[in-house]
Enzyme design. Structure first.
Site, PDB file in Angstrom:
ATOM      1  N   ASP A 199      -8.636  -3.766  -5.302  1.00 28.77           N
ATOM      2  CA  ASP A 199      -7.375  -3.348  -4.274  1.00 28.77           C
ATOM      3  C   ASP A 199      -6.063  -4.356  -4.918  1.00 28.77           C
ATOM      4  O   ASP A 199      -6.376  -5.431  -4.928  1.00 28.77           O
ATOM      5  CB  ASP A 199      -7.229  -3.460  -2.846  1.00 28.77           C
ATOM      6  N   SER A 231      -5.938 -10.278 -16.572  1.00 31.09           N
ATOM      7  CA  SER A 231      -4.493 -10.027 -16.536  1.00 31.09           C
ATOM      8  C   SER A 231      -4.124  -9.275 -17.622  1.00 31.09           C
ATOM      9  O   SER A 231      -4.387  -9.227 -18.816  1.00 31.09           O
ATOM     10  CB  SER A 231      -3.617 -11.409 -16.421  1.00 31.09           C
ATOM     11  N   CYS A 257       0.820  -1.296  -0.105  1.00 28.50           N
ATOM     12  CA  CYS A 257       0.010  -0.033   0.082  1.00 28.50           C
ATOM     13  C   CYS A 257       0.925   1.253   0.159  1.00 28.50           C
ATOM     14  O   CYS A 257       0.108   2.592  -0.286  1.00 28.50           O
ATOM     15  CB  CYS A 257      -1.023  -0.105   1.304  1.00 28.50           C
TER      16      CYS A 257
END
Length: 328
Positions: free
Chosen positions: A68, A141, A18
């Site tokens: 995320d 992907s 993060c």
């Protein structure tokens, strides 16, 4: 998994976890004035930067949606997959929801890193999702110069029991469910190769139990502590709710080894940027810069910050009337 001769996985990314997020001030400038599609069924949308979107589909059912992903913060691909999955699932838990399905999000430098390594990343994500009883049902992907992995997660919640970052009231305790400091340790790992099992164990731990306890305790305001650090996420919650906060730095749990690593100069750039963002809203007389950097440390898969008290977790401060934050 034994790494091949290609070198360390974290060497393929400028940031990690993060801490590689766009700085909060820059991100808010970029999205200022933009709005999503409006609907009376949108319970939580873009307005306050909450952890997930919440859409009402029945009087007793809301759908939660989040995504995320990030670059690797550890060299072991299986651990990276586990951490990224736990981090993505956390947004659902932070709003008092239950994850019901997830899809993988992958960027992979296919000409530089073997696909067998990607298999390990995905296996780690699958294992954590299985622990959460959340089936992984597909994904997307791309061929990418930097490796990236995460999930888009769909969850459900009772609309009457949603935990949101705009629902805090003054005069309530603030509870933190995981220690802080993994950003510092991840930075040290990236720079030295040292492995910190305590940080990995903390990052792969689901926030499920804490979230369920908070919902049972009728908590109405919460968020998770990730890339913007404890101070950054507390500031967002206070701003959205129109309250202030006082926190006791001595009461905040810190991951073993983080303070020593900070003293040795292992400071993520994201943590410094977080502190710069919140400083105009912070009263911290008598608190050292080093301590403030730790409070702003960019966390990966951090704990929940709950407006209320949960047995078994430390109370680190309280909400107050007014605005701004004070560290004592």
């Amino acid at each position: 998994m034994e790494l091949p001769e290609i070198g360390r996985l974290t060497g393929y990314a400028r940031g990690g976890g993060c801490a590689c997020k766009i700085p909060p001030g820059e991100l808010e400038d970029a999205v200022r004035g933009l709005v999503g599609q409006t609907s009376p069924n949108v319970l939580v949308g873009l307005d306050d930067g909450d952890d997930a979107a919440a859409i009402l589909v029945r009087d007793d059912l809301a759908i939660l949606s989040t995504a995320d992903f990030f670059t690797p913060m550890v060299d072991d691909p299986y651990d990276w997959g586990r951490i990224a999955a736990a981090n993505a699932l956390s947004d659902i838990y932070a709003m008092g929801g239950t994850p019901i399905t997830a899809i993988n999000l992958v960027g992979w430098p296919r000409e530089k890193l073997p696909m067998a390594m990607l298999t390990e990343v995905l296996r780690g994500g699958l294992d954590v999702a299985a622990e959460a009883k959340c089936p992984v049902t597909g994904g997307h992907s791309i061929d990418d110069p930097e490796p990236k992995y995460g999930m888009a997660v769909t969850g459900i919640a009772d609309p009457a029991k949603l935990m949101r970052n705009d629902a805090a009231q003054p005069g309530l305790p603030l509870t933190l469910t995981k220690p802080i400091g993994v950003g510092v340790l991840n930075n040290r790992h990236k720079r030295t190769g040292e492995v910190f099992p305590q940080a990995i164990a903390q990052m792969v731990e689901l926030n499920r139990d804490a979230a369920q306890a908070a919902v049972a305790a009728r908590v109405r305001a919460a968020t998770d502590v990730t890339g913007f650090g404890l101070l950054g996420h507390l500031f967002k919650l206070c701003r959205a709710s129109g309250v202030g906060a006082v926190i006791d730095s001595a009461a905040i749990p810190v991951t073993e080894g983080a303070r020593e690593s900070l003293e040795q100069g292992f400071i993520p750039g994201g943590s410094r940027r977080n502190l710069s963002w919140v400083l105009p809203h912070l009263d911290a007389d008598g608190i050292t810069e080093e301590e403030l950097i730790l409070l702003a440390d960019a966390q990966t898969s951090g704990g929940l910050l709950i407006v209320g008290e949960l047995p078994g977790y430390p109370v680190i401060g309280e909400t107050v009337a007014g605005s701004g934050m004070r560290v004592r």
